[in-house]
Design a protein around this motif. Structure first.
Motif, mmCIF file in Angstrom:
data_model
loop_
_atom_site.group_PDB
_atom_site.id
_atom_site.type_symbol
_atom_site.label_atom_id
_atom_site.label_comp_id
_atom_site.label_asym_id
_atom_site.label_seq_id
_atom_site.Cartn_x
_atom_site.Cartn_y
_atom_site.Cartn_z
ATOM 1 N N SER A 48 26.902 5.631 0.627
ATOM 2 C CA SER A 48 25.945 4.625 0.773
ATOM 3 C C SER A 48 26.695 3.220 1.463
ATOM 4 C CB SER A 48 25.053 4.407 -0.211
ATOM 5 O OG SER A 48 24.210 3.584 -0.049
ATOM 6 N N ARG A 49 27.784 2.936 0.630
ATOM 7 C CA ARG A 49 28.403 1.631 1.031
ATOM 8 C C ARG A 49 28.973 1.852 2.291
ATOM 9 N NH1 ARG A 49 29.711 2.089 -4.639
ATOM 10 N NH2 ARG A 49 31.500 3.178 -4.166
ATOM 11 N N LEU A 58 18.237 1.760 3.008
ATOM 12 C CA LEU A 58 19.191 2.943 2.997
ATOM 13 C C LEU A 58 19.281 3.862 1.997
ATOM 14 C CD1 LEU A 58 21.197 4.609 4.646
ATOM 15 C CD2 LEU A 58 23.094 2.943 3.755
ATOM 16 N N ASP A 91 25.940 -2.155 9.566
ATOM 17 C CA ASP A 91 26.082 -3.644 9.665
ATOM 18 C C ASP A 91 26.723 -4.113 10.818
ATOM 19 O OD1 ASP A 91 24.342 -3.982 7.353
ATOM 20 O OD2 ASP A 91 25.911 -4.395 5.996
ATOM 21 N N SER A 135 26.241 1.761 4.849
ATOM 22 C CA SER A 135 25.803 0.485 5.144
ATOM 23 C C SER A 135 26.859 -0.669 5.870
ATOM 24 C CB SER A 135 25.575 -0.130 3.781
ATOM 25 O OG SER A 135 25.065 -1.472 3.828
#
Length: 175
Positions: free
Chosen positions: A57-58, A77, A65, A61
């Protein structure tokens, strides 16, 4: 979600998923009030751990971005693994469900509840439970014979049952 956006997101995110030894099963964007929800569904032969979803997820993301793939509108998300009720549609789904009870609608119009005992490139081996005291029977289904299939949840299954042994390829003597 438009096909173009779906393809773009898949092209952007799939390398991140594959680099972690996972399969990208689904990308879905749905409206949720003034925002949208981007759901990224991943899986692997060994399942997906919560820590893996959080780390992915990090990374996802950060990648989103860096691009305008989601546009200027806010979104949430979600990186997750497939639910238990996910349709079995790929050979890898059936392989991961080996030993599990499935309910399948067949292309000839029939319906079958059986336990997956084996999977290869052409289809699946299943054990159909016996009815009214009869012994279970083994059956082979080609993938093109299965119109739709899902895992059946079993809340009262006994560990070490015959289906477990068939799925493991072991008899009681070998175990």
């Amino acid at each position: 979600m438009s096909t173009t956006q779906s393809e773009r997101l898949r092209g952007l995110l799939e390398p991140l998923v594959v680099a972690r030894g996972l399969d990208l099963e689904e990308i879905e964007v749905t409206p949720a009030g003034k925002r949208r929800v981007l759901r990224v569904v991943v899986d692997s032969d060994d399942g997906v751990q919560l820590d893996t979803c959080a780390e992915l997820s990090r990374v996802v993301s950060e990648r989103l971005d860096e691009t305008d793939a989601m546009g200027a509108h806010p979104y949430v998300l979600e990186v997750t693994s497939p639910g238990a009720d996910r349709p079995l549609s790929e050979p890898r789904h059936y392989r991961r469900a080996t030993g599990r009870l499935i309910k399948a609608r067949l292309t000839d119009g029939g319906e079958l509840v059986a336990r997956i005992t084996g999977v290869d490139e052409e289809g699946i081996e299943v054990r159909v439970p016996g009815v009214k005291g009869r012994k279970p029977t083994d059956r082979r289904l080609a993938f093109d014979e299965v119109e739709k299939a899902r895992v059946e949840l079993e809340f009262n299954r006994k560990a070490g049952s015959a289906g477990d042994q068939a799925a493991d390829g072991q008899s009681q003597e070998e175990a």
